[in-house]
Design a protein around this motif. Structure first.
Motif, PDB file in Angstrom:
ATOM      1  N   ALA A   5      17.597  11.859  -9.846  1.00 16.40           N
ATOM      2  CA  ALA A   5      17.263  10.317  -9.222  1.00 16.40           C
ATOM      3  C   ALA A   5      15.409  10.778  -9.239  1.00 16.40           C
ATOM      4  N   ALA A   6      14.343  10.001  -8.632  1.00 14.24           N
ATOM      5  CA  ALA A   6      13.261  10.464  -9.074  1.00 14.24           C
ATOM      6  C   ALA A   6      12.260   8.861  -8.077  1.00 14.24           C
ATOM      7  N   THR A   7      11.626   9.003  -7.821  1.00 16.38           N
ATOM      8  CA  THR A   7      11.137   8.141  -6.722  1.00 16.38           C
ATOM      9  C   THR A   7      10.138   7.231  -8.127  1.00 16.38           C
ATOM     10  N   VAL A   8      10.572   6.526  -8.078  1.00 15.90           N
ATOM     11  CA  VAL A   8       8.996   5.355  -8.602  1.00 15.90           C
ATOM     12  C   VAL A   8       7.858   5.446  -8.564  1.00 15.90           C
ATOM     13  N   CYS A   9       7.299   5.615  -8.922  1.00 11.05           N
ATOM     14  CA  CYS A   9       5.433   5.761  -8.904  1.00 11.05           C
ATOM     15  C   CYS A   9       4.683   4.704 -10.602  1.00 11.05           C
ATOM     16  N   VAL A  10       3.306   4.413  -9.545  1.00  9.13           N
ATOM     17  CA  VAL A  10       2.232   3.656 -10.485  1.00  9.13           C
ATOM     18  C   VAL A  10       1.210   4.629 -10.688  1.00  9.13           C
ATOM     19  N   ALA A  11       1.217   4.766 -11.740  1.00 11.39           N
ATOM     20  CA  ALA A  11      -0.042   5.955 -12.015  1.00 11.39           C
ATOM     21  C   ALA A  11      -1.611   4.673 -12.791  1.00 11.39           C
ATOM     22  N   SER A  12      -2.165   4.629 -12.136  1.00  6.76           N
ATOM     23  CA  SER A  12      -3.130   3.992 -12.780  1.00  6.76           C
ATOM     24  C   SER A  12      -4.636   5.332 -12.344  1.00  6.76           C
ATOM     25  N   ALA A  13      -5.629   4.019 -13.783  1.00  6.08           N
ATOM     26  CA  ALA A  13      -7.056   4.478 -13.993  1.00  6.08           C
ATOM     27  C   ALA A  13      -7.984   3.665 -14.141  1.00  6.08           C
ATOM     28  N   GLY A  14      -8.812   4.022 -13.498  1.00 10.91           N
ATOM     29  CA  GLY A  14     -10.390   2.927 -13.933  1.00 10.91           C
ATOM     30  C   GLY A  14     -10.510   2.358 -12.861  1.00 10.91           C
ATOM     31  N   LYS A  15     -11.386   1.588 -12.786  1.00  7.27           N
ATOM     32  CA  LYS A  15     -12.269   1.005 -11.636  1.00  7.27           C
ATOM     33  C   LYS A  15     -12.472  -0.965 -11.817  1.00  7.27           C
ATOM     34  N   GLY A  16     -11.634  -1.121 -10.878  1.00  4.22           N
ATOM     35  CA  GLY A  16     -12.027  -3.081 -11.390  1.00  4.22           C
ATOM     36  C   GLY A  16     -11.324  -4.489 -11.980  1.00  4.22           C
ATOM     37  N   ALA A  17     -11.959  -4.197 -12.534  1.00  4.18           N
ATOM     38  CA  ALA A  17     -11.187  -5.496 -13.566  1.00  4.18           C
ATOM     39  C   ALA A  17     -10.656  -4.458 -15.038  1.00  4.18           C
ATOM     40  N   ASN A  18     -11.281  -2.861 -14.475  1.00  7.78           N
ATOM     41  CA  ASN A  18     -10.796  -1.933 -15.826  1.00  7.78           C
ATOM     42  C   ASN A  18      -9.961  -1.250 -16.172  1.00  7.78           C
ATOM     43  N   SER A  19      -9.017  -1.657 -14.616  1.00  4.72           N
ATOM     44  CA  SER A  19      -8.427  -0.447 -14.189  1.00  4.72           C
ATOM     45  C   SER A  19      -6.389  -0.461 -15.365  1.00  4.72           C
ATOM     46  N   LEU A  20      -6.454   0.134 -15.159  1.00  3.59           N
ATOM     47  CA  LEU A  20      -5.335   0.635 -16.014  1.00  3.59           C
ATOM     48  C   LEU A  20      -3.728   1.145 -15.454  1.00  3.59           C
ATOM     49  N   GLY A  21      -2.403   0.283 -15.898  1.00  2.00           N
ATOM     50  CA  GLY A  21      -1.673   1.436 -14.504  1.00  2.00           C
ATOM     51  C   GLY A  21      -0.209   1.024 -15.405  1.00  2.00           C
ATOM     52  N   ARG A  22       0.883   2.246 -15.106  1.00  2.00           N
ATOM     53  CA  ARG A  22       2.434   2.107 -15.720  1.00  2.00           C
ATOM     54  C   ARG A  22       2.914   2.975 -14.907  1.00  2.00           C
ATOM     55  N   THR A  23       4.206   2.709 -14.702  1.00  2.00           N
ATOM     56  CA  THR A  23       4.731   2.518 -13.947  1.00  2.00           C
ATOM     57  C   THR A  23       5.621   4.172 -14.593  1.00  2.00           C
ATOM     58  N   VAL A  24       6.011   4.518 -13.954  1.00  2.00           N
ATOM     59  CA  VAL A  24       6.469   6.287 -14.159  1.00  2.00           C
ATOM     60  C   VAL A  24       7.202   6.602 -13.362  1.00  2.00           C
ATOM     61  N   SER A  25       8.084   7.891 -14.165  1.00  2.00           N
ATOM     62  CA  SER A  25       8.706   8.315 -12.931  1.00  2.00           C
ATOM     63  C   SER A  25       8.300  10.162 -13.249  1.00  2.00           C
ATOM     64  N   ALA A  26       8.073  10.717 -14.094  1.00  2.00           N
ATOM     65  CA  ALA A  26       8.188  12.768 -14.626  1.00  2.00           C
ATOM     66  C   ALA A  26       6.838  12.182 -14.218  1.00  2.00           C
ATOM     67  N   THR A  27       7.469  12.640 -12.471  1.00  2.00           N
ATOM     68  CA  THR A  27       5.518  13.397 -11.550  1.00  2.00           C
ATOM     69  C   THR A  27       6.413  14.626 -10.643  1.00  2.00           C
ATOM     70  N   PHE A  28       5.367  15.365 -10.663  1.00  2.00           N
ATOM     71  CA  PHE A  28       5.578  16.274  -9.065  1.00  2.00           C
ATOM     72  C   PHE A  28       5.247  16.667  -8.937  1.00  2.00           C
ATOM     73  N   SER A  29       5.197  17.508  -7.677  1.00  2.00           N
ATOM     74  CA  SER A  29       4.105  18.569  -6.986  1.00  2.00           C
ATOM     75  C   SER A  29       3.686  19.898  -7.657  1.00  2.00           C
ATOM     76  N   LEU A  30       2.517  20.334  -8.094  1.00  2.00           N
ATOM     77  CA  LEU A  30       2.733  21.158  -8.851  1.00  2.00           C
ATOM     78  C   LEU A  30       1.977  22.868  -7.885  1.00  2.00           C
ATOM     79  N   THR A  31       1.553  22.381  -7.438  1.00  2.00           N
ATOM     80  CA  THR A  31       1.137  23.217  -5.325  1.00  2.00           C
ATOM     81  C   THR A  31      -0.062  23.307  -4.535  1.00  2.00           C
ATOM     82  N   ALA A  32       0.297  23.979  -3.537  1.00  3.37           N
ATOM     83  CA  ALA A  32      -0.674  23.805  -2.601  1.00  3.37           C
ATOM     84  C   ALA A  32      -1.767  24.062  -2.229  1.00  3.37           C
ATOM     85  N   ASN A  33      -2.390  25.102  -2.917  1.00  2.00           N
ATOM     86  CA  ASN A  33      -3.302  25.508  -2.930  1.00  2.00           C
ATOM     87  C   ASN A  33      -4.022  25.540  -4.563  1.00  2.00           C
ATOM     88  N   PRO A  34      -4.501  24.803  -4.457  1.00  2.00           N
ATOM     89  CA  PRO A  34      -5.680  23.221  -3.885  1.00  2.00           C
ATOM     90  C   PRO A  34      -4.251  22.335  -4.371  1.00  2.00           C
TER      91      PRO A  34
END
Length: 198
Positions: free
Chosen positions: A32-61
């Motif tokens: 089970a995973a939280t459904v996410c949308v990853a995005s990059a770019g600005k305005g009309a040049n933005s791209l995004g995709r649904t992803v579920s393979a994401t995880f927290s790595l470290t708190a520092n930073p």
């Protein structure tokens, strides 16, 4: 950050012993995973995709990792822009998940849901369970995907929205006592290795 090619990790050493893709997909459908949308770019040049393979790595930073199909337009945009944003979808945002999973052409995806901008200019989804903006701090290529490490520079969270969960090839609530009505045939791309992902 100085642009350098991503470190590549060879994971083919035991490929001949690996389970089949259908067995992999069936087994991982229980993760089970939280459904996410990853995005990059600005305005009309933005791209995004649904992803579920994401995880927290470290708190520092404070850092998070997202897995994106290598050499995809989104992966190239993340490298070019040196950052990405991530929206952790809330229950009720199934149509957004479907749109960014490929059910709507890329140029029309940001018409689904209510979007604003982070100070960086990257897309920020309003009403998400949580949203964050990241500067790219590292990347590593593993197989046909690139793991992007983002240092989190801005966040927005909801106190009332439950996360949208993907498990057993359908959307579910965190409550677990009910399945949500939208049940796409293909779902978030990262859960189906035979379907092209972001």
């Amino acid at each position: 950050m100085r642009q350098t090619p991503p470190l590549s990790v060879d994971i083919d050493a035991h490929a001949d012993l690996a389970v089949s893709k259908p067995e992999f997909a069936d087994t991982l459908s229980h993760l089970a995973a939280t459904v996410c949308v990853a995005s990059a770019g600005k305005g009309a040049n933005s791209l995004g995709r649904t992803v579920s393979a994401t995880f927290s790595l470290t708190a520092n930073p404070p850092s998070i990792v997202v897995s994106i199909k290598a050499n995809s337009p989104l992966a190239m945009r993340i490298v070019a822009e040196q950052g990405f944003s991530l929206a952790m979808l809330a229950e009720g945002q199934e149509l957004i998940a479907d749109a960014f999973a490929g059910k709507i052409e890329a140029s029309r995806r940001y018409l689904v849901g209510i979007w604003a901008d982070w100070p960086s200019g990257r897309p920020r989804l309003l009403g998400a369970a949580a949203a964050l903006d990241c500067l790219l701090s590292a990347s590593v290529q593993v197989g046909d995907h690139t793991l992007f490490v983002g240092t989190i520079v801005a966040t927005e969270t909801s106190t009332h929205a439950g996360p949208l969960i993907w498990s057993r090839r359908r959307y579910q609530s965190l409550n677990g006592t009910r399945s949500l009505p939208a049940q796409p045939s293909n779902g978030p791309a990262t859960l189906h290795p035979s379907k092209p992902a972001a």
